[in-house]
Design a protein around this motif. Structure first.
Motif, PDB file in Angstrom:
ATOM      1  N   PRO A 194       0.742  -1.065  -0.010  1.00 49.69           N
ATOM      2  CA  PRO A 194      -0.237  -0.058   0.012  1.00 49.69           C
ATOM      3  C   PRO A 194       0.747   1.130   0.027  1.00 49.69           C
ATOM      4  O   PRO A 194       0.526   2.365  -0.873  1.00 49.69           O
ATOM      5  N   VAL A 195       1.927   1.249   0.875  1.00 50.41           N
ATOM      6  CA  VAL A 195       2.945   2.455   0.768  1.00 50.41           C
ATOM      7  C   VAL A 195       3.464   2.566  -0.501  1.00 50.41           C
ATOM      8  O   VAL A 195       3.563   4.004  -0.786  1.00 50.41           O
ATOM      9  N   GLY A 196       3.867   1.615  -1.215  1.00 51.89           N
ATOM     10  CA  GLY A 196       4.372   1.795  -2.441  1.00 51.89           C
ATOM     11  C   GLY A 196       3.486   2.233  -3.492  1.00 51.89           C
ATOM     12  O   GLY A 196       3.866   2.974  -4.349  1.00 51.89           O
ATOM     13  N   ARG A 197       2.270   1.754  -3.527  1.00 54.21           N
ATOM     14  CA  ARG A 197       1.123   2.461  -4.374  1.00 54.21           C
ATOM     15  C   ARG A 197       0.909   3.937  -4.334  1.00 54.21           C
ATOM     16  O   ARG A 197       0.872   4.617  -5.340  1.00 54.21           O
ATOM     17  N   LEU A 198       0.856   4.048  -2.818  1.00 57.22           N
ATOM     18  CA  LEU A 198       0.731   5.710  -2.691  1.00 57.22           C
ATOM     19  C   LEU A 198       1.861   6.511  -3.112  1.00 57.22           C
ATOM     20  O   LEU A 198       1.739   7.488  -3.911  1.00 57.22           O
ATOM     21  N   LEU A 199       3.331   5.820  -2.887  1.00 56.84           N
ATOM     22  CA  LEU A 199       4.333   6.773  -3.692  1.00 56.84           C
ATOM     23  C   LEU A 199       4.233   6.547  -4.822  1.00 56.84           C
ATOM     24  O   LEU A 199       4.872   7.744  -5.538  1.00 56.84           O
ATOM     25  N   ALA A 200       3.850   5.576  -5.568  1.00 56.23           N
ATOM     26  CA  ALA A 200       3.983   5.452  -7.124  1.00 56.23           C
ATOM     27  C   ALA A 200       3.002   6.473  -7.405  1.00 56.23           C
ATOM     28  O   ALA A 200       3.183   7.334  -8.433  1.00 56.23           O
ATOM     29  N   VAL A 201       1.718   6.613  -7.075  1.00 55.13           N
ATOM     30  CA  VAL A 201       0.578   7.703  -7.354  1.00 55.13           C
ATOM     31  C   VAL A 201       1.389   9.055  -7.390  1.00 55.13           C
ATOM     32  O   VAL A 201       1.135   9.775  -8.036  1.00 55.13           O
ATOM     33  N   PHE A 202       1.916   9.255  -6.168  1.00 54.44           N
ATOM     34  CA  PHE A 202       2.468  10.753  -5.983  1.00 54.44           C
ATOM     35  C   PHE A 202       3.747  10.950  -7.032  1.00 54.44           C
ATOM     36  O   PHE A 202       3.901  12.172  -7.747  1.00 54.44           O
ATOM     37  N   GLY A 203       4.530   9.716  -7.241  1.00 61.20           N
ATOM     38  CA  GLY A 203       5.778  10.145  -8.352  1.00 61.20           C
ATOM     39  C   GLY A 203       5.055  10.425  -9.691  1.00 61.20           C
ATOM     40  O   GLY A 203       5.667  11.027 -10.472  1.00 61.20           O
ATOM     41  N   GLN A 204       4.015   9.531 -10.069  1.00 61.95           N
ATOM     42  CA  GLN A 204       3.506   9.639 -11.259  1.00 61.95           C
ATOM     43  C   GLN A 204       2.877  11.261 -11.383  1.00 61.95           C
ATOM     44  O   GLN A 204       3.078  11.906 -12.499  1.00 61.95           O
ATOM     45  N   GLU A 205       2.193  11.520 -10.084  1.00 60.90           N
ATOM     46  CA  GLU A 205       1.588  12.904 -10.525  1.00 60.90           C
ATOM     47  C   GLU A 205       2.657  13.900 -10.485  1.00 60.90           C
ATOM     48  O   GLU A 205       2.631  14.921 -11.100  1.00 60.90           O
ATOM     49  N   VAL A 206       3.701  13.797  -9.790  1.00 57.91           N
ATOM     50  CA  VAL A 206       4.954  14.775  -9.949  1.00 57.91           C
ATOM     51  C   VAL A 206       5.501  14.693 -11.304  1.00 57.91           C
ATOM     52  O   VAL A 206       6.006  16.015 -11.897  1.00 57.91           O
ATOM     53  N   GLY A 207       5.828  13.533 -11.747  1.00 52.81           N
ATOM     54  CA  GLY A 207       6.187  13.518 -13.198  1.00 52.81           C
ATOM     55  C   GLY A 207       5.325  14.151 -14.284  1.00 52.81           C
ATOM     56  O   GLY A 207       5.826  14.721 -14.752  1.00 52.81           O
ATOM     57  N   GLN A 208       3.998  13.772 -13.967  1.00 50.88           N
ATOM     58  CA  GLN A 208       3.081  14.443 -14.986  1.00 50.88           C
ATOM     59  C   GLN A 208       2.970  16.028 -14.767  1.00 50.88           C
ATOM     60  O   GLN A 208       2.943  16.809 -15.646  1.00 50.88           O
ATOM     61  N   ALA A 209       3.234  16.549 -13.398  1.00 51.92           N
ATOM     62  CA  ALA A 209       3.245  18.007 -13.170  1.00 51.92           C
ATOM     63  C   ALA A 209       4.511  18.613 -13.938  1.00 51.92           C
ATOM     64  O   ALA A 209       4.516  19.550 -14.343  1.00 51.92           O
ATOM     65  N   LEU A 210       5.617  17.868 -13.771  1.00 49.15           N
ATOM     66  CA  LEU A 210       6.703  18.350 -14.153  1.00 49.15           C
ATOM     67  C   LEU A 210       6.649  18.677 -15.684  1.00 49.15           C
ATOM     68  O   LEU A 210       7.166  19.753 -16.305  1.00 49.15           O
ATOM     69  N   GLY A 211       6.109  17.444 -16.595  1.00 46.39           N
ATOM     70  CA  GLY A 211       6.032  17.696 -17.774  1.00 46.39           C
ATOM     71  C   GLY A 211       5.036  18.905 -18.307  1.00 46.39           C
ATOM     72  O   GLY A 211       5.328  19.687 -18.981  1.00 46.39           O
ATOM     73  N   HIS A 212       4.062  18.918 -17.412  1.00 45.21           N
ATOM     74  CA  HIS A 212       2.910  19.891 -17.755  1.00 45.21           C
ATOM     75  C   HIS A 212       3.490  21.280 -17.520  1.00 45.21           C
ATOM     76  O   HIS A 212       3.475  22.362 -18.326  1.00 45.21           O
ATOM     77  N   ALA A 213       4.332  21.577 -16.227  1.00 47.55           N
ATOM     78  CA  ALA A 213       4.694  22.673 -16.150  1.00 47.55           C
ATOM     79  C   ALA A 213       6.003  23.239 -17.106  1.00 47.55           C
ATOM     80  O   ALA A 213       6.218  24.144 -17.449  1.00 47.55           O
TER      81      ALA A 213
END
Length: 330
Positions: A194-213
């Motif tokens: 569960p912790v890994g899934r949460l971190l994966a979601v957070f990392g995916q959002e950070v990566g998408q946010a970096l690309g969008h930004a």
């Protein structure tokens, strides 16, 4: 035909809907994208400025300097070494190779063919009778039976040791499985996943946010660059262009029509007036030089073959196709 058509709500005609996203993903996405945009925008603008500067420096400075350095290095190092290799080392190497072949290879080949090969054959006959035959007898009569006995003993010993190790390994396997594997499996399944899934979601959002930004910052940087270009054009380029078009061009035309063209016409008139005077002066100087030469050295002697006579020499008695003859030509 209407009765055979599928109803409007069938899955074949409905478009595929994307999987719904959780509220946690939506709650993380917006703040992360805002923070990343604020952090990335200065970096993107600085990157664009550095890219433009680097492109200008590369085209204007670094590429010509690199070509000059490459040509200098080629002239200072490559061409001298190529000439040294071609005209010095290669001929010397060929001469040394021929000397080595004549002084070393040929004597060694003769020594191998005439001395070493017969000596090796003689030693191989002696070794076969003195060493190989006794060694074969020793192996067949002594070593082979002893080796079979030792192998049988070692096989039994290894079987016993294998049985003991198998039992010990089975016991250790179950002990490790109960004490380590099962707790680690529980920890992995109920805590780390569960912790890994949460971190994966957070990392995916950070990566998408970096690309969008990064893309949004690029558009903002482009807009700022265009605004600065327009500002420079309206502050510097347009006033200079209007000044050139409204003031300098009419003034230049007026100066050309009022000053330059009359001055050019006057200069051409003066040139036309001075040219005959210069021609007459040059002709007078030429005649004076001829008179001085005649006074100092006398008349130049006539050539020996020149005879003043009325009849033309040779075949030139008449000129066909003309109204005069050779007698009336002079």
């Amino acid at each position: 035909m209407d009765l055979q058509k599928p109803p409007a709500g069938t899955p074949e005609q409905q478009p595929a809907r994307p999987d719904p996203e959780g509220c946690l993903v939506v709650a993380i996405r917006l703040p992360v994208r805002i923070v990343v945009l604020v952090l990335v925008l200065p970096l993107r603008m600085a990157w664009d400025a550095l890219a433009v500067t680097g492109r200008f420096l590369g085209d204007s400075v670094l590429r010509p300097v690199g070509r000059a350095l490459l040509w200098s290095a080629r002239a200072l190092f490559v061409w001298p070494f190529a000439a040294l290799w071609r005209y010095v080392l290669v001929p010397v190497g060929r001469v040394l190779a021929r000397l080595g072949h004549a002084l070393v290879a040929v004597p060694l080949e003769w020594l191998h063919r005439s001395v070493l090969t017969p000596l090796a054959h003689a030693l191989a006959w002696l070794a076969r009778h003195l060493l190989v035959a006794p060694a074969l007898w020793l192996y067949a009569a002594v070593l082979a039976p002893a080796g079979r006995a030792i192998a049988w003993c070692l096989t039994g010993l290894l079987r016993g040791v294998g049985l003991v190790l198998t039992g010990v390994g089975t016991v250790l396997y179950w002990i490790l499985r109960v004490l380590l594997v099962l707790p680690a499996l529980v920890l992995w399944r109920w805590a780390l996943v569960p912790v890994g899934r949460l971190l994966a979601v957070f990392g995916q959002e950070v990566g998408q946010a970096l690309g969008h930004a990064w893309r949004v910052a690029g558009r903002i940087s482009l807009a700022v660059g265009r605004a600065l270009g327009s500002l420079v054009r309206w502050i510097f380029v347009e006033p200079v262009r209007r000044l050139y078009r409204a003031v300098l061009t009419p003034v230049g035309h007026a100066v050309r029509d009022a000053v330059l063209r009359p001055a050019a016409e006057a200069a051409r008139g003066v040139g036309r007036a001075v040219r005959p005077v210069l021609a007459s002066a040059l002709e007078s100087v030429r005649r004076a030089r001829a008179d001085v030469r005649r006074m100092l050295f006398g008349e130049p002697p006539k050539p020996a073959g020149a005879v003043d006579r009325r009849e033309p020499p040779g075949r030139a008695a008449r000129t066909l196709g003309r109204s005069t003859t050779a007698l009336t030509k002079d």
